[in-house]
Structures are given as structure tokens and as C-alpha cells.
Design a protein around this motif. Sequence first.
Motif, PDB file in Angstrom:
ATOM      1  N   ASP A   9       3.825 -49.746 101.802  1.00  0.00           N
ATOM      2  CA  ASP A   9       4.819 -48.670 101.784  1.00  0.00           C
ATOM      3  C   ASP A   9       4.494 -47.576 100.778  1.00  0.00           C
ATOM      4  OD1 ASP A   9       6.242 -50.262 103.596  1.00  0.00           O
ATOM      5  OD2 ASP A   9       7.494 -51.148 102.026  1.00  0.00           O
ATOM      6  N   ILE A  10       3.479 -47.780  99.929  1.00  0.00           N
ATOM      7  CA  ILE A  10       3.210 -46.805  98.874  1.00  0.00           C
ATOM      8  C   ILE A  10       1.870 -46.115  99.118  1.00  0.00           C
ATOM      9  CG2 ILE A  10       4.579 -48.180  97.274  1.00  0.00           C
ATOM     10  CD1 ILE A  10       1.973 -48.937  95.844  1.00  0.00           C
ATOM     11  N   SER A  11       1.621 -45.066  98.353  1.00  0.00           N
ATOM     12  CA  SER A  11       0.410 -44.268  98.521  1.00  0.00           C
ATOM     13  C   SER A  11      -0.673 -44.688  97.543  1.00  0.00           C
ATOM     14  CB  SER A  11       0.738 -42.791  98.307  1.00  0.00           C
ATOM     15  OG  SER A  11       1.044 -42.552  96.936  1.00  0.00           O
ATOM     16  N   THR A  12      -1.856 -44.156  97.766  1.00  0.00           N
ATOM     17  CA  THR A  12      -2.966 -44.363  96.832  1.00  0.00           C
ATOM     18  C   THR A  12      -2.588 -43.888  95.431  1.00  0.00           C
ATOM     19  OG1 THR A  12      -4.680 -44.241  98.533  1.00  0.00           O
ATOM     20  CG2 THR A  12      -5.327 -43.624  96.303  1.00  0.00           C
ATOM     21  N   GLY A  13      -1.938 -42.724  95.359  1.00  0.00           N
ATOM     22  CA  GLY A  13      -1.528 -42.197  94.069  1.00  0.00           C
ATOM     23  C   GLY A  13      -0.486 -43.058  93.386  1.00  0.00           C
ATOM     24  N   ASP A  14       0.451 -43.603  94.182  1.00  0.00           N
ATOM     25  CA  ASP A  14       1.464 -44.489  93.618  1.00  0.00           C
ATOM     26  C   ASP A  14       0.820 -45.719  92.992  1.00  0.00           C
ATOM     27  OD1 ASP A  14       3.589 -42.870  94.457  1.00  0.00           O
ATOM     28  OD2 ASP A  14       3.797 -43.919  96.372  1.00  0.00           O
ATOM     29  N   LEU A  15      -0.107 -46.337  93.725  1.00  0.00           N
ATOM     30  CA  LEU A  15      -0.737 -47.547  93.204  1.00  0.00           C
ATOM     31  C   LEU A  15      -1.510 -47.241  91.927  1.00  0.00           C
ATOM     32  CD1 LEU A  15      -2.085 -50.599  94.818  1.00  0.00           C
ATOM     33  CD2 LEU A  15      -3.734 -49.359  93.418  1.00  0.00           C
ATOM     34  N   ALA A  16      -2.255 -46.146  91.935  1.00  0.00           N
ATOM     35  CA  ALA A  16      -3.017 -45.781  90.738  1.00  0.00           C
ATOM     36  C   ALA A  16      -2.091 -45.541  89.544  1.00  0.00           C
ATOM     37  CB  ALA A  16      -3.857 -44.538  91.014  1.00  0.00           C
ATOM     38  N   ALA A  17      -0.943 -44.906  89.803  1.00  0.00           N
ATOM     39  CA  ALA A  17       0.002 -44.639  88.719  1.00  0.00           C
ATOM     40  C   ALA A  17       0.600 -45.931  88.180  1.00  0.00           C
ATOM     41  CB  ALA A  17       1.106 -43.709  89.213  1.00  0.00           C
ATOM     42  N   LEU A  18       0.940 -46.850  89.058  1.00  0.00           N
ATOM     43  CA  LEU A  18       1.521 -48.120  88.623  1.00  0.00           C
ATOM     44  C   LEU A  18       0.516 -48.941  87.817  1.00  0.00           C
ATOM     45  CD1 LEU A  18       3.453 -48.992  91.895  1.00  0.00           C
ATOM     46  CD2 LEU A  18       4.499 -48.692  89.636  1.00  0.00           C
ATOM     47  N   VAL A  19      -0.719 -49.014  88.296  1.00  0.00           N
ATOM     48  CA  VAL A  19      -1.750 -49.761  87.574  1.00  0.00           C
ATOM     49  C   VAL A  19      -2.028 -49.105  86.228  1.00  0.00           C
ATOM     50  CG1 VAL A  19      -4.184 -50.420  87.593  1.00  0.00           C
ATOM     51  CG2 VAL A  19      -2.795 -50.733  89.651  1.00  0.00           C
ATOM     52  N   GLY A  20      -2.146 -47.788  86.228  1.00  0.00           N
ATOM     53  CA  GLY A  20      -2.410 -47.082  84.982  1.00  0.00           C
ATOM     54  C   GLY A  20      -1.304 -47.264  83.964  1.00  0.00           C
ATOM     55  N   ARG A  21      -0.073 -47.246  84.437  1.00  0.00           N
ATOM     56  CA  ARG A  21       1.054 -47.430  83.512  1.00  0.00           C
ATOM     57  C   ARG A  21       1.082 -48.854  82.969  1.00  0.00           C
ATOM     58  NH1 ARG A  21       3.822 -45.086  79.633  1.00  0.00           N
ATOM     59  NH2 ARG A  21       6.097 -45.181  79.818  1.00  0.00           N
ATOM     60  N   ALA A  22       0.758 -49.847  83.818  1.00  0.00           N
ATOM     61  CA  ALA A  22       0.686 -51.227  83.333  1.00  0.00           C
ATOM     62  C   ALA A  22      -0.365 -51.359  82.236  1.00  0.00           C
ATOM     63  CB  ALA A  22       0.378 -52.171  84.491  1.00  0.00           C
ATOM     64  N   LEU A 168      -5.933 -49.292  99.175  1.00  0.00           N
ATOM     65  CA  LEU A 168      -5.383 -48.091  98.544  1.00  0.00           C
ATOM     66  C   LEU A 168      -6.241 -47.583  97.385  1.00  0.00           C
ATOM     67  CD1 LEU A 168      -1.607 -49.108  98.408  1.00  0.00           C
ATOM     68  CD2 LEU A 168      -2.589 -47.290  99.812  1.00  0.00           C
ATOM     69  N   THR A 169      -7.328 -48.289  97.082  1.00  0.00           N
ATOM     70  CA  THR A 169      -8.122 -47.961  95.899  1.00  0.00           C
ATOM     71  C   THR A 169      -9.507 -47.483  96.309  1.00  0.00           C
ATOM     72  OG1 THR A 169      -6.932 -49.686  94.681  1.00  0.00           O
ATOM     73  CG2 THR A 169      -8.958 -48.837  93.691  1.00  0.00           C
ATOM     74  N   MET A 289       7.011 -54.007  84.089  1.00  0.00           N
ATOM     75  CA  MET A 289       7.549 -52.841  83.388  1.00  0.00           C
ATOM     76  C   MET A 289       7.254 -51.565  84.164  1.00  0.00           C
ATOM     77  SD  MET A 289       6.584 -53.830  79.416  1.00  0.00           S
ATOM     78  CE  MET A 289       7.367 -52.393  78.672  1.00  0.00           C
ATOM     79  N   ALA A 290       6.014 -51.443  84.624  1.00  0.00           N
ATOM     80  CA  ALA A 290       5.631 -50.256  85.387  1.00  0.00           C
ATOM     81  C   ALA A 290       6.446 -50.135  86.664  1.00  0.00           C
ATOM     82  CB  ALA A 290       4.133 -50.303  85.698  1.00  0.00           C
ATOM     83  N   VAL A 291       6.658 -51.256  87.351  1.00  0.00           N
ATOM     84  CA  VAL A 291       7.398 -51.248  88.615  1.00  0.00           C
ATOM     85  C   VAL A 291       8.865 -50.897  88.386  1.00  0.00           C
ATOM     86  CG1 VAL A 291       8.256 -52.738  90.471  1.00  0.00           C
ATOM     87  CG2 VAL A 291       5.841 -52.794  89.840  1.00  0.00           C
ATOM     88  N   LEU A 292       9.492 -51.514  87.398  1.00  0.00           N
ATOM     89  CA  LEU A 292      10.900 -51.215  87.122  1.00  0.00           C
ATOM     90  C   LEU A 292      11.089 -49.746  86.751  1.00  0.00           C
ATOM     91  CD1 LEU A 292      11.863 -54.418  85.109  1.00  0.00           C
ATOM     92  CD2 LEU A 292      12.843 -53.723  87.312  1.00  0.00           C
ATOM     93  N   GLU A 293      10.199 -49.227  85.943  1.00  0.00           N
ATOM     94  CA  GLU A 293      10.265 -47.830  85.550  1.00  0.00           C
ATOM     95  C   GLU A 293      10.116 -46.919  86.760  1.00  0.00           C
ATOM     96  OE1 GLU A 293       8.289 -45.854  81.733  1.00  0.00           O
ATOM     97  OE2 GLU A 293       6.876 -45.971  83.412  1.00  0.00           O
ATOM     98  N   TRP A 294       9.136 -47.247  87.623  1.00  0.00           N
ATOM     99  CA  TRP A 294       8.844 -46.424  88.805  1.00  0.00           C
ATOM    100  C   TRP A 294       9.965 -46.505  89.825  1.00  0.00           C
ATOM    101  CZ3 TRP A 294       7.735 -47.695  94.015  1.00  0.00           C
ATOM    102  CH2 TRP A 294       7.089 -46.721  94.768  1.00  0.00           C
ATOM    103  N   CYS A 295      10.488 -47.705  90.074  1.00  0.00           N
ATOM    104  CA  CYS A 295      11.522 -47.868  91.093  1.00  0.00           C
ATOM    105  C   CYS A 295      12.833 -47.196  90.713  1.00  0.00           C
ATOM    106  CB  CYS A 295      11.764 -49.353  91.358  1.00  0.00           C
ATOM    107  SG  CYS A 295      10.487 -50.153  92.341  1.00  0.00           S
ATOM    108  N   THR A 296      13.129 -47.141  89.428  1.00  0.00           N
ATOM    109  CA  THR A 296      14.367 -46.522  88.976  1.00  0.00           C
ATOM    110  C   THR A 296      14.169 -45.065  88.574  1.00  0.00           C
ATOM    111  OG1 THR A 296      14.004 -47.340  86.727  1.00  0.00           O
ATOM    112  CG2 THR A 296      15.327 -48.720  88.193  1.00  0.00           C
ATOM    113  N   ALA A 297      12.956 -44.540  88.801  1.00  0.00           N
ATOM    114  CA  ALA A 297      12.629 -43.159  88.450  1.00  0.00           C
ATOM    115  C   ALA A 297      13.018 -42.857  87.024  1.00  0.00           C
ATOM    116  CB  ALA A 297      13.315 -42.178  89.412  1.00  0.00           C
ATOM    117  N   ALA A 298      12.723 -43.827  86.142  1.00  0.00           N
ATOM    118  CA  ALA A 298      13.218 -43.744  84.767  1.00  0.00           C
ATOM    119  C   ALA A 298      12.165 -43.316  83.763  1.00  0.00           C
ATOM    120  CB  ALA A 298      13.806 -45.084  84.345  1.00  0.00           C
TER     121      ALA A 298
END
Length: 301
Positions: A9-22, A168-169, A289-298
Motif C-alpha cells: 500500500d505504500i510507495s518507494t519513497g514512503d519505505l525509504a523514509a520509514l527505514v531512514g527514520r528508524a 520497493l527498494t 517509532m518510525a511507523v507510529l510517527e508516520w501513521c499519525t502524521a506527527a
Amino acid sequence: MRSLISLSDISTGDLAALVGRAVEFGAGATATPLAGRAVGTYFRRSSTRTRTSFWRAATRLGADVITYGPDDLQLITGESLADTARVLSGYLDALVVRTNGDVAELRELAQAPDLAVINALTEFEHPTQALADFATVAEEFGELAGRHLLYVGEGNSTAAALAKAAALTPDFELTLLTPPGYGLAAEAFDGTGGRVRQHHSLDDVPKPVDVVYTSRWQTMGVSKADPDWRTAFDPYQVNAGLLERVSSAWTIFLHDLPAVRGQEVTDEVLDGSRSRAWRQAYHKMTAAMAVLEWCTAARPS
């Protein structure tokens, strides 16, 4: 609010952002963007790492957390998923769910307004595990591009999530080495451009690889229909011999845990110098942490 139910359900950019934030959280980044928010965790199946990592992730981000076990919600008395989700959306900002069942249940929960639903394991995918895995690889090598991961064992929910993440990578290769009859279905390789492949013989695996990964042979401890299943799996144990056959000087070993020592992996490998399994387990929290932050747009600007 946005949900994370499948990596499809997510994009290449989304995955890269989540991994990078982790990785950033793993390097010591701190933030409390969930202060004043509430996160629920609903686990119908056993869990050590995923349940605890999401609890700790939410509290580190500043959220209050409520935990539900398999018998705690009125779902067991006949209330519908839709009604349960509608009620919980008035109390919670996010709901982390493990069912080991049909992903359709999570999609129904996600129809509720203002409730982010996060897949903490369904029957055919474990998306947050793959994010933790990729964060571990990115931290180790500096980037994901140009890396080759060899997954050895059953084509289970972990393997499926790895396949979706690899698709996605850019410039990332995934090879699955699975026992005949226990691999991923052909549709798992759709849209991967040949960068995700499956073999049943170690002789067919391109060598060397950057990462060797294995997982518990009985997912969630569920027994297999064939009483002689171990005969098919025993040749796929990750031991010193297999590891050295596919390794270079920099190859690392990963395991999503829990491990059944002496089955899918030996003590020598799991506790050896190449193993990053314990750091990988830590990244379950940073990925959460990355997922919770991303899912809540926080995430703070």
C-alpha cells in the motif's frame, strides 16, 4: 491519519523514509510528537518483541498506551469489527494489531475515521518486521542500494514482507532459498523486475551475498500438516558451513526471532561475530517509532 496494513500500500519513497527514520532513531534521535495521544495494542497471538517494541516506541514518542489481549474486547461476544473500530477511534489515535489471520480484518478496522491501524502480523505478511530488517541492513552498510539478501527457510509472512520491501527498494536484490513445497507463491514476485528470486538449491544461489537471513520454521509455533516436515527443512539449516559458502568478509547474519536453536540456526551462527540478530531486535522498536510517527502524521517539521 494513515494506516500501515501492507507494504503493497505504500510507495518507494514512503519505505525509504520509514527505514531512514528508524535508522535515525537507532542513532539516538529523540522526539515526543505523540504527547497527548493514545495508542492501543491488540494482540490475539503471543508476542515478545513486537508487542514490547510498540509499547516502548509509543511511550518514547510521548503517547499513552493501552494493551488488549485476545479476550479483552467485546469482539469475543459478537460485536462487529466495524463497531469496535468506530468506538476505539473516539479514544485512540492508533491501533497496533496482531492476528496471524486474514488481513481483511485490519482493512475493516481501518475504515473507522481518525484511527491509524498498524499490521503487527497477519497470516501472509509482517510489514513492520521488514522495516526493522531493512533498517538493520541500512545501518550496517550505509545504504540499501547494491545489497543482496539471501533468505533461507520457509516462505512465510516474514519472507513475504521482505519480498514486498525489496520490490520497493531500487537496486536491492532478494534471493529466497526455500524447501520445495514451502516457498512463496508465484504472485509474490510480480512487479519485482527479477530482483526477487526463489530457488530450492543452494547451488543456484548467486554468491557471495551481503546478508544471510533465516526465520523460525514453524511460524507462531504452528505445526505443519506433514508429520515428516523436518526431512524437507533440515538441509536448510543456517550453520557455519552454509554461511561460509555464501559469505564474503562483510556478510552479516539476521534472524527475526524467536529462534529455535539447533533447527533453523546453530548457536555458532546466532551468537557468532557475523550475527546482528540482537541489533535487529532493537530495530523493532526504532521501526515501530518510525511507523507510529508516520501513521499519525506527527513528525515535527
